[in-house]
Design a protein around this motif. Structure first.
Motif, mmCIF file in Angstrom:
data_model
loop_
_atom_site.group_PDB
_atom_site.id
_atom_site.type_symbol
_atom_site.label_atom_id
_atom_site.label_comp_id
_atom_site.label_asym_id
_atom_site.label_seq_id
_atom_site.Cartn_x
_atom_site.Cartn_y
_atom_site.Cartn_z
ATOM 1 N N VAL A 439 30.674 48.352 38.295
ATOM 2 C CA VAL A 439 31.356 47.526 37.288
ATOM 3 C C VAL A 439 31.893 48.297 36.083
ATOM 4 C CG1 VAL A 439 31.746 45.199 35.645
ATOM 5 C CG2 VAL A 439 29.862 45.995 38.006
ATOM 6 N N GLY A 440 31.636 48.770 35.937
ATOM 7 C CA GLY A 440 31.971 49.281 35.041
ATOM 8 C C GLY A 440 33.401 50.650 34.521
ATOM 9 N N LEU A 441 33.298 50.733 36.290
ATOM 10 C CA LEU A 441 34.802 51.593 36.630
ATOM 11 C C LEU A 441 35.618 50.514 36.730
ATOM 12 C CD1 LEU A 441 35.819 54.634 37.490
ATOM 13 C CD2 LEU A 441 35.434 53.599 40.078
ATOM 14 N N SER A 442 35.543 48.994 37.361
ATOM 15 C CA SER A 442 36.424 48.218 37.594
ATOM 16 C C SER A 442 36.914 47.692 35.645
ATOM 17 C CB SER A 442 36.156 47.019 37.649
ATOM 18 O OG SER A 442 35.290 45.866 36.782
ATOM 19 N N ALA A 443 35.497 47.782 35.172
ATOM 20 C CA ALA A 443 36.406 47.811 32.902
ATOM 21 C C ALA A 443 36.893 48.726 32.309
ATOM 22 C CB ALA A 443 35.055 47.970 32.252
ATOM 23 N N ILE A 444 37.118 50.124 33.004
ATOM 24 C CA ILE A 444 38.137 51.395 32.436
ATOM 25 C C ILE A 444 39.398 51.100 33.225
ATOM 26 C CG2 ILE A 444 38.603 53.072 32.547
ATOM 27 C CD1 ILE A 444 36.015 54.262 32.369
ATOM 28 N N LYS A 445 39.409 50.827 34.172
ATOM 29 C CA LYS A 445 41.101 50.780 35.355
ATOM 30 C C LYS A 445 41.235 49.412 35.540
ATOM 31 C CE LYS A 445 40.111 53.864 39.443
ATOM 32 N NZ LYS A 445 40.063 54.472 40.751
ATOM 33 N N TYR A 446 40.975 48.620 35.203
ATOM 34 C CA TYR A 446 41.266 46.709 34.971
ATOM 35 C C TYR A 446 42.442 47.084 33.751
ATOM 36 C CZ TYR A 446 42.456 41.846 35.789
ATOM 37 O OH TYR A 446 42.815 41.080 35.818
ATOM 38 N N GLY A 447 41.520 48.148 32.655
ATOM 39 C CA GLY A 447 41.227 47.710 31.165
ATOM 40 C C GLY A 447 42.962 48.251 30.846
ATOM 41 N N ASP A 448 43.090 49.558 31.889
ATOM 42 C CA ASP A 448 44.137 50.169 31.771
ATOM 43 C C ASP A 448 45.454 49.361 32.625
ATOM 44 O OD1 ASP A 448 46.390 52.248 32.539
ATOM 45 O OD2 ASP A 448 45.170 53.275 31.589
ATOM 46 N N PHE A 467 32.769 39.708 30.590
ATOM 47 C CA PHE A 467 32.420 39.174 32.594
ATOM 48 C C PHE A 467 33.231 38.411 32.331
ATOM 49 C CE2 PHE A 467 27.856 40.641 32.765
ATOM 50 C CZ PHE A 467 28.168 41.631 33.504
ATOM 51 N N ALA A 468 34.115 37.847 31.119
ATOM 52 C CA ALA A 468 34.653 36.249 30.652
ATOM 53 C C ALA A 468 36.602 36.952 30.220
ATOM 54 C CB ALA A 468 34.709 35.219 29.630
ATOM 55 N N GLY A 469 37.414 36.280 30.750
ATOM 56 C CA GLY A 469 38.701 36.570 30.013
ATOM 57 C C GLY A 469 39.378 38.179 31.291
ATOM 58 N N ASN A 470 40.642 38.522 31.070
ATOM 59 C CA ASN A 470 41.361 39.115 32.142
ATOM 60 C C ASN A 470 40.610 40.434 31.849
ATOM 61 O OD1 ASN A 470 43.133 39.746 33.556
ATOM 62 N ND2 ASN A 470 44.753 40.158 32.254
ATOM 63 N N THR A 471 39.649 40.592 32.132
ATOM 64 C CA THR A 471 38.754 42.171 32.786
ATOM 65 C C THR A 471 38.170 42.417 34.230
ATOM 66 O OG1 THR A 471 36.867 41.206 32.708
ATOM 67 C CG2 THR A 471 38.050 41.858 30.731
ATOM 68 N N GLY A 472 37.750 43.430 34.264
ATOM 69 C CA GLY A 472 37.922 43.800 35.851
ATOM 70 C C GLY A 472 36.295 43.225 36.386
ATOM 71 N N PRO A 473 35.385 43.293 35.337
ATOM 72 C CA PRO A 473 34.479 42.570 35.402
ATOM 73 C C PRO A 473 34.299 41.055 35.669
ATOM 74 C CG PRO A 473 33.971 43.815 33.204
ATOM 75 C CD PRO A 473 35.237 43.911 33.728
ATOM 76 N N TYR A 474 35.343 40.186 35.224
ATOM 77 C CA TYR A 474 35.020 39.083 35.471
ATOM 78 C C TYR A 474 36.159 39.235 36.733
ATOM 79 C CZ TYR A 474 38.151 34.374 36.042
ATOM 80 O OH TYR A 474 38.484 33.260 36.368
ATOM 81 N N ILE A 475 37.114 39.435 37.029
ATOM 82 C CA ILE A 475 37.573 40.172 38.347
ATOM 83 C C ILE A 475 36.533 40.159 39.790
ATOM 84 C CG2 ILE A 475 39.359 40.247 40.631
ATOM 85 C CD1 ILE A 475 40.451 39.105 38.256
ATOM 86 N N ILE A 537 49.958 43.435 40.025
ATOM 87 C CA ILE A 537 48.773 42.142 41.159
ATOM 88 C C ILE A 537 47.787 42.259 40.125
ATOM 89 C CG2 ILE A 537 46.994 43.190 42.694
ATOM 90 C CD1 ILE A 537 48.911 45.616 43.632
ATOM 91 N N CYS A 538 47.399 42.216 38.794
ATOM 92 C CA CYS A 538 46.413 42.385 37.956
ATOM 93 C C CYS A 538 46.890 41.158 37.159
ATOM 94 C CB CYS A 538 46.121 43.368 36.864
ATOM 95 S SG CYS A 538 45.618 44.889 37.191
ATOM 96 N N SER A 539 47.535 41.113 37.169
ATOM 97 C CA SER A 539 48.274 39.347 36.840
ATOM 98 C C SER A 539 47.457 38.394 37.713
ATOM 99 C CB SER A 539 49.349 38.975 35.477
ATOM 100 O OG SER A 539 50.532 39.049 36.939
ATOM 101 N N TYR A 540 47.941 38.865 39.535
ATOM 102 C CA TYR A 540 48.026 37.933 40.486
ATOM 103 C C TYR A 540 46.193 37.909 40.343
ATOM 104 C CZ TYR A 540 47.941 36.687 45.149
ATOM 105 O OH TYR A 540 47.402 35.181 46.416
ATOM 106 N N ILE A 541 45.835 38.866 40.199
ATOM 107 C CA ILE A 541 44.648 38.345 40.407
ATOM 108 C C ILE A 541 43.784 37.866 39.664
ATOM 109 C CG2 ILE A 541 43.995 40.252 43.149
ATOM 110 C CD1 ILE A 541 42.659 42.091 40.833
ATOM 111 N N TYR A 542 44.405 38.151 38.585
ATOM 112 C CA TYR A 542 43.331 36.914 37.319
ATOM 113 C C TYR A 542 43.778 35.405 37.811
ATOM 114 C CZ TYR A 542 42.490 35.513 32.185
ATOM 115 O OH TYR A 542 42.113 34.842 31.704
ATOM 116 N N ILE A 584 41.623 44.596 45.266
ATOM 117 C CA ILE A 584 41.092 45.501 43.800
ATOM 118 C C ILE A 584 40.537 46.765 44.501
ATOM 119 C CG2 ILE A 584 39.922 43.848 42.886
ATOM 120 C CD1 ILE A 584 37.447 44.635 44.155
ATOM 121 N N ASP A 585 40.941 47.554 46.057
ATOM 122 C CA ASP A 585 41.286 48.371 46.540
ATOM 123 C C ASP A 585 41.991 48.981 45.803
ATOM 124 O OD1 ASP A 585 39.629 49.925 48.406
ATOM 125 O OD2 ASP A 585 41.068 49.870 50.050
ATOM 126 N N VAL A 586 43.433 48.146 46.561
ATOM 127 C CA VAL A 586 44.891 48.732 46.271
ATOM 128 C C VAL A 586 44.450 49.310 44.377
ATOM 129 C CG1 VAL A 586 47.296 48.198 45.565
ATOM 130 C CG2 VAL A 586 45.612 47.742 47.981
#
Ligand code: ARG
Length: 595
Positions: A439-448, A467-475, A537-542, A584-586
């Motif tokens: 989950v930490g990796l998702s936080a860093i990568k999605y955050g960027d 875990f809430a909002g436009n973040t990797g952990p939320y996805i 892609i991020c804004s789409y999955i959000y 997220i794989d992409v």
């Protein structure tokens, strides 16, 4: 599968044609007023000028033709001349089922696969990886994956910085500390030891010390420059040291990149391009492109229409030494020779934009690339701390990547434990650690990645790990939630994989919104790659995750008594999960089983 926009667009084009207007007016887009309609066509407005008719009259003609097509529920002509469309449930259902049937959710592969080389990562040997290199790695990796997903041949090259003054600095400092080492013995003829005389931690301690010292002591810097020159001109002992430095650094870098789920196909280095320099320089002279100015060899790269001054590209310094430019140009020669790419994309700090503009122009002018080879620069902004200044450690130093990752993982671990406790779940510390890493990796990568690459952004550990909002952990949380529903269904004896949607209740708005998000998938990926813009892609999955969570809030799925409905919902869940996982794989991370 054909993209949803194309399907609607060709219906509209046909209708324009049937009414006696050119097909090109049938361009359709996603509605920018989702409260009014889902898709819209504004072609009547443009056609009005060409045919000298009132736009609303044209819109009404075309609407009349479109109304009865099975893919639409409603089509309306609205003043001054919009055509507003709402898709039929039947069509949406058929489309989503087809996505479930097909490989890669029916995403069409490029009809003409291109060879694309991506230059990203760009770490410097013997200097610790710092946050500046993080962005390049994260963004580049994602672009590589997008391209591959769309069927292109993509080659990722780390392009190690191994040719600069840092090498001379390390050699000089080593000599100062251990002059007795055999590498410094001028008369030594034998083989050099296999083992390096330093470890990676020693190496990383040496560089900053040497660099700081050289700034205060000109004679030391002079010596380092001389050592760099000697190294570059084949001094045996120095080359042996350089090989040690390289090997140790590369091993360490590989470990770091692995933690980031970043993988390079090529571990090429600046030094690999050096053999191409002499011939390249000769050709530039012969071609009449390069000339001497104040002793230095330069190529003019300014062009008519430039609004700002673009200085000449310097090829060789007056002492004949090569520069960062020279290496980059020779690297282009090397890449063309070895891989013949159709495109080279550079993912580098945007402060190097002007520099790359010079390099690209020079490469084109001196014909290092083919006319149709595309050279693209994707410049990224600075990663700032919460104080708005470039990200630093608490002590004010340059933040090392490893430490940053550790900090995020620790924060994530705390959150996961807390979350479990509030839900009265048992806590298994080992499991929680593993989950925290994912989950930490998702936080860093999605955050960027969720920021447009060229913008500076604030690295906010607190926000990114939420875990809430436009973040990797939320996805990830959304994916895990779907997984758990599907697991429960399995425990009831069902198999969601074979579920297909029959028909949804057309009046259920949350189902509709979710369906509409899912069918946009292909267009989003294609568009994000065309614009080399992972943030799309991020804004789409959000949006997709929000639509799902809203739907799930409004709908009972497993308790639904109508079997057809229940299976339709489950099919929609499976599809949502597949899309999120694919995206997220992409982006370069994945979801845990539980969190
Ligand atoms: N090593 C460079 C740096 O740290 C980045 C390299 C970028 N790529 C290139 N082809 N110049 O700034």
């Amino acid at each position: 599968m054909e993209k949803i926009l194309n399907i609607i667009g060709s219906e509209a084009a046909k209708a324009f044609d049937e009414c006696g207007y050119e097909e090109k007016y049938g361009m359709v887009s996603v509605s920018n007023r989702p409260d009014l309609c889902e898709y819209q066509c504004n072609g009547a407005m443009a056609a009005a000028k060409a045919y000298k008719k009132a736009p609303i009259a044209i819109a009404e003609d075309v609407t009349e033709k479109l109304k009865d097509r099975a893919i639409f529920e409603t089509v309306e002509a609205v003043k001054p001349g919009f055509i507003n469309m709402k898709l039929s449930m039947e069509f949406l259902t058929r489309y989503m089922n087809e996505m479930l049937e097909q490989k890669d959710l029916g995403c069409e592969k490029a009809s003409q696969a291109r060879t694309i080389l991506i230059d990203y990562g760009g770490p410097n040997v013997a200097k610790p990886l710092h946050v500046g290199h993080l962005r390049s790695a994260i963004i580049g990796e994602s672009i590589k994956r997008m391209g591959r997903f769309l069927g292109h041949k993509v080659i990722g090259d780390v392009h190690l910085g191994d040719w600069g003054l840092q090498m001379g600095l390390i050699i000089t400092e080593l000599k100062k500390r251990q002059p007795e080492l055999v590498y410094f013995d001028e008369n030594y003829q034998g083989e050099y030891p296999k083992e390096a005389p330093f470890t990676i931690s020693e190496l990383e301690e040496i560089y900053p010390v040497a660099s700081a010292y050289s700034k205060e002591h000109p004679e030391y810097k002079e010596e380092a420059m001389e050592a760099t020159y000697q190294l570059q001109h084949g001094k045996r002992g120095y080359q042996a040291l350089w090989n040690h430095i390289l090997e140790i650094s590369v091993n360490d870098l590989k470990k770091n990149y692995e933690k980031l789920n970043v993988e390079f196909d090529l571990w090429k280095k600046e030094s690999d391009a050096q053999p191409y320099i002499p011939e390249m320089v000769e050709d530039m002279k012969k071609g009449g492109y390069a000339y001497f100015s104040d002793g230095a060899l330069v190529v003019d790269v300014k062009e008519d229409g430039d609004t700002k001054e673009i200085p000449p590209c310097m090829i060789l310094k007056s002492d004949g030494a090569s520069l960062y430019n020279t290496t980059d140009l020779a690297t282009i020669v090397e890449r063309m020779k070895l891989f013949e790419p159709d495109e080279i994309i550079y993912v580098v700090d945007k402060r190097q934009e002007l520099y790359f503009q010079q390099v690209f122009r020079c490469a084109r002018k001196t014909k290092l690339v083919k006319e149709d080879t595309s050279l693209r620069f994707l410049g990224f902004g600075t990663m700032n701390g919460r104080d708005g200044k470039p990200f630093k450690t608490r002590a004010g130093g340059v933040m090392r990547l490893e430490h940053l990752i550790q900090e995020i993982n620790d924060e994530m671990y705390e959150k996961i434990i807390q979350n479990k406790m509030t839900q009265n779940h048992e806590v298994n510390p080992k499991e929680a650690r593993e989950t925290a890493e994912i989950v930490g990796l998702s936080a860093i990568k999605y955050g960027d990645l969720s920021n447009q690459a060229s913008k500076d952004y604030v690295f906010d550990v607190e926000r990114f790990t939420s875990f809430a909002g436009n973040t990797g952990p939320y996805i990830l949380y959304t994916i895990v939630r779907i997984k758990s529903i599907l697991n429960n269904y399995k425990q009831q004896g069902g198999n969601a994989k074979t579920c297909r949607a029959k028909l949804f209740d057309g009046t259920n708005e949350s189902v509709r919104s979710l369906l509409l998000e899912t069918v946009r998938f292909h267009g989003v990926i294609e568009n994000a790659f065309a614009d080399i813009a992972p943030h799309k892609i991020c804004s789409y999955i959000y949006d997709l995750a929000n639509a799902f969570n809203h739907f799930y809030h409004e709908t009972k799925v497993l308790d639904e008594e109508d079997l057809e409905k229940k299976e339709s919902y489950l099919a929609l869940l499976v599809l949502t999960k597949k899309i999120l996982e694919c995206c997220i794989d992409v982006l370069g991370f994945h979801a845990p089983e539980k969190m």
